[in-house]
Every structure is written in C-alpha cells, then in structure tokens.
Design a protein around this motif. Structure first.
Motif, PDB file in Angstrom:
ATOM      1  N   ASP A 179     -45.608 -31.853  80.147  1.00  0.00           N
ATOM      2  CA  ASP A 179     -46.534 -30.722  80.107  1.00  0.00           C
ATOM      3  C   ASP A 179     -46.165 -29.761  78.981  1.00  0.00           C
ATOM      4  O   ASP A 179     -47.030 -29.293  78.231  1.00  0.00           O
ATOM      5  CB  ASP A 179     -46.509 -29.976  81.444  1.00  0.00           C
ATOM      6  N   VAL A 180     -44.867 -29.442  78.874  1.00  0.00           N
ATOM      7  CA  VAL A 180     -44.404 -28.543  77.805  1.00  0.00           C
ATOM      8  C   VAL A 180     -44.706 -29.155  76.441  1.00  0.00           C
ATOM      9  O   VAL A 180     -45.147 -28.474  75.503  1.00  0.00           O
ATOM     10  CB  VAL A 180     -42.895 -28.258  77.973  1.00  0.00           C
ATOM     11  N   SER A 181     -44.482 -30.460  76.326  1.00  0.00           N
ATOM     12  CA  SER A 181     -44.684 -31.153  75.061  1.00  0.00           C
ATOM     13  C   SER A 181     -46.142 -31.150  74.626  1.00  0.00           C
ATOM     14  O   SER A 181     -46.458 -31.027  73.440  1.00  0.00           O
ATOM     15  CB  SER A 181     -44.176 -32.596  75.204  1.00  0.00           C
ATOM     16  N   GLN A 182     -47.071 -31.273  75.587  1.00  0.00           N
ATOM     17  CA  GLN A 182     -48.496 -31.394  75.266  1.00  0.00           C
ATOM     18  C   GLN A 182     -49.226 -30.063  75.177  1.00  0.00           C
ATOM     19  O   GLN A 182     -50.305 -29.988  74.575  1.00  0.00           O
ATOM     20  CB  GLN A 182     -49.203 -32.226  76.338  1.00  0.00           C
ATOM     21  N   ALA A 183     -48.691 -29.024  75.795  1.00  0.00           N
ATOM     22  CA  ALA A 183     -49.425 -27.763  75.922  1.00  0.00           C
ATOM     23  C   ALA A 183     -49.760 -27.171  74.560  1.00  0.00           C
ATOM     24  O   ALA A 183     -48.988 -27.276  73.600  1.00  0.00           O
ATOM     25  CB  ALA A 183     -48.607 -26.770  76.731  1.00  0.00           C
ATOM     26  N   GLU A 184     -50.902 -26.529  74.497  1.00  0.00           N
ATOM     27  CA  GLU A 184     -51.281 -25.803  73.290  1.00  0.00           C
ATOM     28  C   GLU A 184     -50.600 -24.446  73.224  1.00  0.00           C
ATOM     29  O   GLU A 184     -50.480 -23.853  72.146  1.00  0.00           O
ATOM     30  CB  GLU A 184     -52.794 -25.652  73.237  1.00  0.00           C
ATOM     31  N   LEU A 185     -50.175 -23.930  74.371  1.00  0.00           N
ATOM     32  CA  LEU A 185     -49.416 -22.683  74.416  1.00  0.00           C
ATOM     33  C   LEU A 185     -48.480 -22.731  75.619  1.00  0.00           C
ATOM     34  O   LEU A 185     -48.905 -23.062  76.722  1.00  0.00           O
ATOM     35  CB  LEU A 185     -50.353 -21.479  74.535  1.00  0.00           C
ATOM     36  N   VAL A 186     -47.203 -22.434  75.392  1.00  0.00           N
ATOM     37  CA  VAL A 186     -46.206 -22.360  76.462  1.00  0.00           C
ATOM     38  C   VAL A 186     -45.755 -20.902  76.563  1.00  0.00           C
ATOM     39  O   VAL A 186     -45.238 -20.335  75.593  1.00  0.00           O
ATOM     40  CB  VAL A 186     -44.994 -23.272  76.183  1.00  0.00           C
ATOM     41  N   VAL A 187     -45.965 -20.310  77.723  1.00  0.00           N
ATOM     42  CA  VAL A 187     -45.611 -18.904  77.941  1.00  0.00           C
ATOM     43  C   VAL A 187     -44.361 -18.869  78.805  1.00  0.00           C
ATOM     44  O   VAL A 187     -44.362 -19.370  79.940  1.00  0.00           O
ATOM     45  CB  VAL A 187     -46.769 -18.143  78.627  1.00  0.00           C
ATOM     46  N   TYR A 188     -43.284 -18.297  78.278  1.00  0.00           N
ATOM     47  CA  TYR A 188     -42.009 -18.287  78.995  1.00  0.00           C
ATOM     48  C   TYR A 188     -41.254 -17.019  78.667  1.00  0.00           C
ATOM     49  O   TYR A 188     -41.712 -16.206  77.840  1.00  0.00           O
ATOM     50  CB  TYR A 188     -41.196 -19.537  78.651  1.00  0.00           C
ATOM     51  N   LEU A 189     -40.110 -16.825  79.336  1.00  0.00           N
ATOM     52  CA  LEU A 189     -39.275 -15.654  79.105  1.00  0.00           C
ATOM     53  C   LEU A 189     -37.860 -16.153  78.838  1.00  0.00           C
ATOM     54  O   LEU A 189     -37.160 -16.567  79.759  1.00  0.00           O
ATOM     55  CB  LEU A 189     -39.316 -14.712  80.311  1.00  0.00           C
ATOM     56  N   LYS A 190     -37.478 -16.152  77.584  1.00  0.00           N
ATOM     57  CA  LYS A 190     -36.195 -16.728  77.189  1.00  0.00           C
ATOM     58  C   LYS A 190     -35.047 -16.018  77.884  1.00  0.00           C
ATOM     59  O   LYS A 190     -34.994 -14.792  77.931  1.00  0.00           O
ATOM     60  CB  LYS A 190     -36.029 -16.648  75.667  1.00  0.00           C
ATOM     61  N   GLY A 191     -34.133 -16.822  78.450  1.00  0.00           N
ATOM     62  CA  GLY A 191     -32.979 -16.274  79.148  1.00  0.00           C
ATOM     63  C   GLY A 191     -33.129 -16.232  80.650  1.00  0.00           C
ATOM     64  O   GLY A 191     -32.145 -16.039  81.362  1.00  0.00           O
ATOM     65  N   PHE A 192     -34.354 -16.427  81.162  1.00  0.00           N
ATOM     66  CA  PHE A 192     -34.593 -16.356  82.608  1.00  0.00           C
ATOM     67  C   PHE A 192     -34.409 -17.705  83.272  1.00  0.00           C
ATOM     68  O   PHE A 192     -33.890 -17.789  84.388  1.00  0.00           O
ATOM     69  CB  PHE A 192     -36.005 -15.815  82.858  1.00  0.00           C
ATOM     70  N   GLN A 193     -34.833 -18.780  82.603  1.00  0.00           N
ATOM     71  CA  GLN A 193     -34.759 -20.131  83.162  1.00  0.00           C
ATOM     72  C   GLN A 193     -34.160 -21.058  82.101  1.00  0.00           C
ATOM     73  O   GLN A 193     -34.874 -21.563  81.237  1.00  0.00           O
ATOM     74  CB  GLN A 193     -36.158 -20.617  83.562  1.00  0.00           C
ATOM     75  N   PRO A 194     -32.854 -21.302  82.154  1.00  0.00           N
ATOM     76  CA  PRO A 194     -32.181 -22.068  81.095  1.00  0.00           C
ATOM     77  C   PRO A 194     -32.800 -23.439  80.830  1.00  0.00           C
ATOM     78  O   PRO A 194     -32.907 -23.860  79.664  1.00  0.00           O
ATOM     79  CB  PRO A 194     -30.744 -22.196  81.606  1.00  0.00           C
ATOM     80  N   ASN A 195     -33.232 -24.135  81.877  1.00  0.00           N
ATOM     81  CA  ASN A 195     -33.794 -25.467  81.659  1.00  0.00           C
ATOM     82  C   ASN A 195     -35.154 -25.404  80.971  1.00  0.00           C
ATOM     83  O   ASN A 195     -35.508 -26.295  80.194  1.00  0.00           O
ATOM     84  CB  ASN A 195     -33.901 -26.208  82.995  1.00  0.00           C
ATOM     85  N   VAL A 196     -35.906 -24.348  81.260  1.00  0.00           N
ATOM     86  CA  VAL A 196     -37.173 -24.155  80.555  1.00  0.00           C
ATOM     87  C   VAL A 196     -36.901 -23.822  79.091  1.00  0.00           C
ATOM     88  O   VAL A 196     -37.565 -24.347  78.183  1.00  0.00           O
ATOM     89  CB  VAL A 196     -38.015 -23.046  81.217  1.00  0.00           C
ATOM     90  N   ASP A 197     -35.910 -22.971  78.845  1.00  0.00           N
ATOM     91  CA  ASP A 197     -35.557 -22.633  77.468  1.00  0.00           C
ATOM     92  C   ASP A 197     -35.246 -23.895  76.661  1.00  0.00           C
ATOM     93  O   ASP A 197     -35.699 -24.055  75.523  1.00  0.00           O
ATOM     94  CB  ASP A 197     -34.333 -21.713  77.436  1.00  0.00           C
ATOM     95  N   GLU A 198     -34.484 -24.792  77.280  1.00  0.00           N
ATOM     96  CA  GLU A 198     -34.098 -26.024  76.590  1.00  0.00           C
ATOM     97  C   GLU A 198     -35.324 -26.893  76.298  1.00  0.00           C
ATOM     98  O   GLU A 198     -35.474 -27.431  75.184  1.00  0.00           O
ATOM     99  CB  GLU A 198     -33.092 -26.803  77.441  1.00  0.00           C
ATOM    100  N   ALA A 199     -36.204 -27.042  77.282  1.00  0.00           N
ATOM    101  CA  ALA A 199     -37.400 -27.863  77.087  1.00  0.00           C
ATOM    102  C   ALA A 199     -38.301 -27.271  76.011  1.00  0.00           C
ATOM    103  O   ALA A 199     -38.885 -27.999  75.197  1.00  0.00           O
ATOM    104  CB  ALA A 199     -38.161 -27.995  78.409  1.00  0.00           C
ATOM    105  N   VAL A 200     -38.430 -25.947  75.999  1.00  0.00           N
ATOM    106  CA  VAL A 200     -39.254 -25.285  74.991  1.00  0.00           C
ATOM    107  C   VAL A 200     -38.668 -25.501  73.603  1.00  0.00           C
ATOM    108  O   VAL A 200     -39.376 -25.845  72.640  1.00  0.00           O
ATOM    109  CB  VAL A 200     -39.384 -23.781  75.306  1.00  0.00           C
TER     110      VAL A 200
END
Length: 321
Positions: free
Chosen positions: A83-104
C-alpha cells in the motif's frame, strides 16, 4: 492473470509487487486500485480523519493502523508495505511509528507527507507537570516520567488549531497530486478548519473556570491540549504508553494527586487501566477515559465526537462551571 498479455506498465507493477513478498495477491481494498480517485495511505487515525474529510469522494484512504490497535509499535505486513509503495500520497508523522518511517523511507520517496514538518513539535519533556522535582532523577536514578525520551512530542492533533493547519497543508499536497480538483481540496480544508476552530472555542470556554487545572494521565500524551487550554498534566509514564512506571514514580504521582485534590485518574481506551486504578484506589479518586486519539476504539465515533467526549470528561474531573 496473464502478465504477458497485460500492458507493459501493469507487468512492471506486478513484478514490483511480487518482489514485496506476495503483495500481488492484494485484495480489492488495497491502495492503488481505483484510477478515478487519489490513493492515500494514512499512518494512523487522526491523519485518516484529515485525509477523508479533505479528500472527500476524490480520495481512497487506507489506514495502516486498524481500529482498537495501539499504533506506536505497528508492524506492517507485506500488503501494507505494498500500500505504501503504490500510494499516490502517504501521510505520516516521522518519529511516531518507527516501522512506518522505515517503509516510507524505502518505498514512498517524494510521495510522502510528514505532518511533523508543518509546525515545530513540542519538546517531549515540556509535556510534564512542572513541580519542584522536575529535571531530577528518582530514587532508582531514572529520570522522572516527564523527562523520558528527550525527543519531540508527536501528539499535535490534540490541539485542534494545529490539526487545522496540518489540514491546510494536506490540501496543498492533494492539489499537487490532483490539480484538477485542487480547489475542492482547499474548500474542504477551509470547512474543516471552521469546524476545528469551533471545537477549539468549546474547549476554551468549557475549561475557562475550573476548580483545578491539573490532570493525572496514564502517559504524557496531552501536552498540546494542556498547553492550549492552560492545564497541566501529571503523567504516570512518559510518552510511550507501554512503559511501566517505577514504584518511586507511582509514589510521586499519588503524592501529587493528593496535593492537587484530584478526583479523577485518567486512563486510555487502548491501554490497560490497571495502573490508573491502583492510583485512584490509593487517593480515593475514580477513573475515567481521556482518549489521546492515537487510534479509534472499536466503539466508533470520529475525531470531533471523541474530542467532545474528552471535554466533558475534563470538565467533570476539574469541576468546571
């Protein structure tokens, strides 16, 4: 599916998905399946709320954190990485979810929008209750809960005015991804800002005249809220709700709760109330939910309704008139 007969772009996309570990078998509700809408991935609930309200029917929003789940330590499955790879926009907050940060970092590139860049975040230590021991270590040599982490406090959405500003910037990013509907995104962000400013006014008026201004909370997630509405938080633990408080910290919180004549010890919907109940029993107080809105509970509602429930809980606990 016969990849050889598919368009070259689809074959390339399918190959890329297979490399992600079986993501090619994504279900229809995965990101990237609707050509008529902008595919947006939101890292956790408040960002989903913004994307859905501002995007409207023009976007398809996938939330990486499911209702009822605590989002800090979210583990992503291969489908979510897809999902992260295909999305046209990924909305996240860096530092809040380390695994999301890595995927982004590995998959999203310039399609990522880090909401932490909109306004400077508060220092994590600034979220705690100011008292004569602040900055000192406890009897174990550990810093007080308010000082843990030493980084930034990510919980910016608990100040509705800050969330409105993030919404304005999100509308700009959506407009760049989808220029034909840019004016629609701007208009919806303005409508949402009006609603959030109304909520802010309700909090300001509702918490203006109270017998107490200190709240005892299970973890120091409420710094933006307490700063905005001139309250003080006494955190049982620091920014991470999974941390277990030391016996010394429990004793300190019990002492402070008595000092401020606290009638309520707050816990959260996604975290066990056991420690809050222990303190409440010691000081003769009751427990109640104060929701940091990191994720929705399975009871439903939305950002606005949960925040209004929080306001009523605060007014009761602080004996506001």
């Amino acid at each position: 599916m016969n990849i050889r007969s598919a368009p070259r772009t689809l074959a390339a996309a399918t190959t890329a998905l297979l490399a992600l570990g079986g993501v090619a078998a994504c279900s229809d509700d995965a990101a990237g399946t609707d050509p008529q809408r902008v595919d947006v991935v939101a890292a956790f609930y408040p960002l989903q709320f913004l994307a859905e309200r501002i995007g409207g029917d023009a976007v398809k929003v996938t939330n990486l954190a499911k209702p009822g789940a605590e989002p800090h330590d979210l583990e992503l499955n291969p489908g979510q990485v897809g999902d992260v790879s295909q999305a046209e926009l990924v909305v996240y907050l860096k530092g809040f979810q380390p695994n999301v940060d890595e995927a982004v970092e590995q998959n999203a590139g310039d399609r990522a929008f880090d909401v932490a860049t909109v306004q400077p975040l508060r220092d994590a230590a600034a979220g705690g209750h100011e008292h004569e021991h602040e900055g000192e270590a406890d009897a174990t040599g550990e810093p007080h809960a308010e000082e843990e982490g030493g980084g930034k406090d990510p919980h910016l959405w608990l100040d509705p005015t800050r969330l409105a500003t993030v919404g304005d910037r999100l509308a700009e990013r959506l407009g760049k991804a989808d220029p034909e509907r840019a004016a629609d995104y701007t208009a919806r962000a303005a409508t949402l800002r009006t609603e959030l400013e109304k909520l802010d006014g309700e909090f300001t008026a509702g918490l203006k005249t109270c017998q107490r201004r200190e709240i005892v909370v299970s973890h120091t997630a409420f710094g933006y809220l307490t700063e905005r509405y001139q309250l003080e938080q006494i955190g049982i633990t620091g920014l991470s709700p999974e941390n277990e408080p030391s016996p010394q910290r429990l004793a300190e919180v019990i002492e402070e709760a008595r000092e401020h004549k606290a009638t309520t010890i707050f816990f959260e919907t996604l975290v066990s109330p056991k420690v809050a109940q222990t303190i409440a029993d010691q000081v003769g107080a009751k427990t109640a939910v104060l929701d940091p809105l990191e994720g929705l509970s399975t009871d439903g509602g939305d950002y606005l309704s949960v925040m209004r429930t929080n306001l009523q809980a605060l007014r009761t606990a602080l004996s506001c008139s």
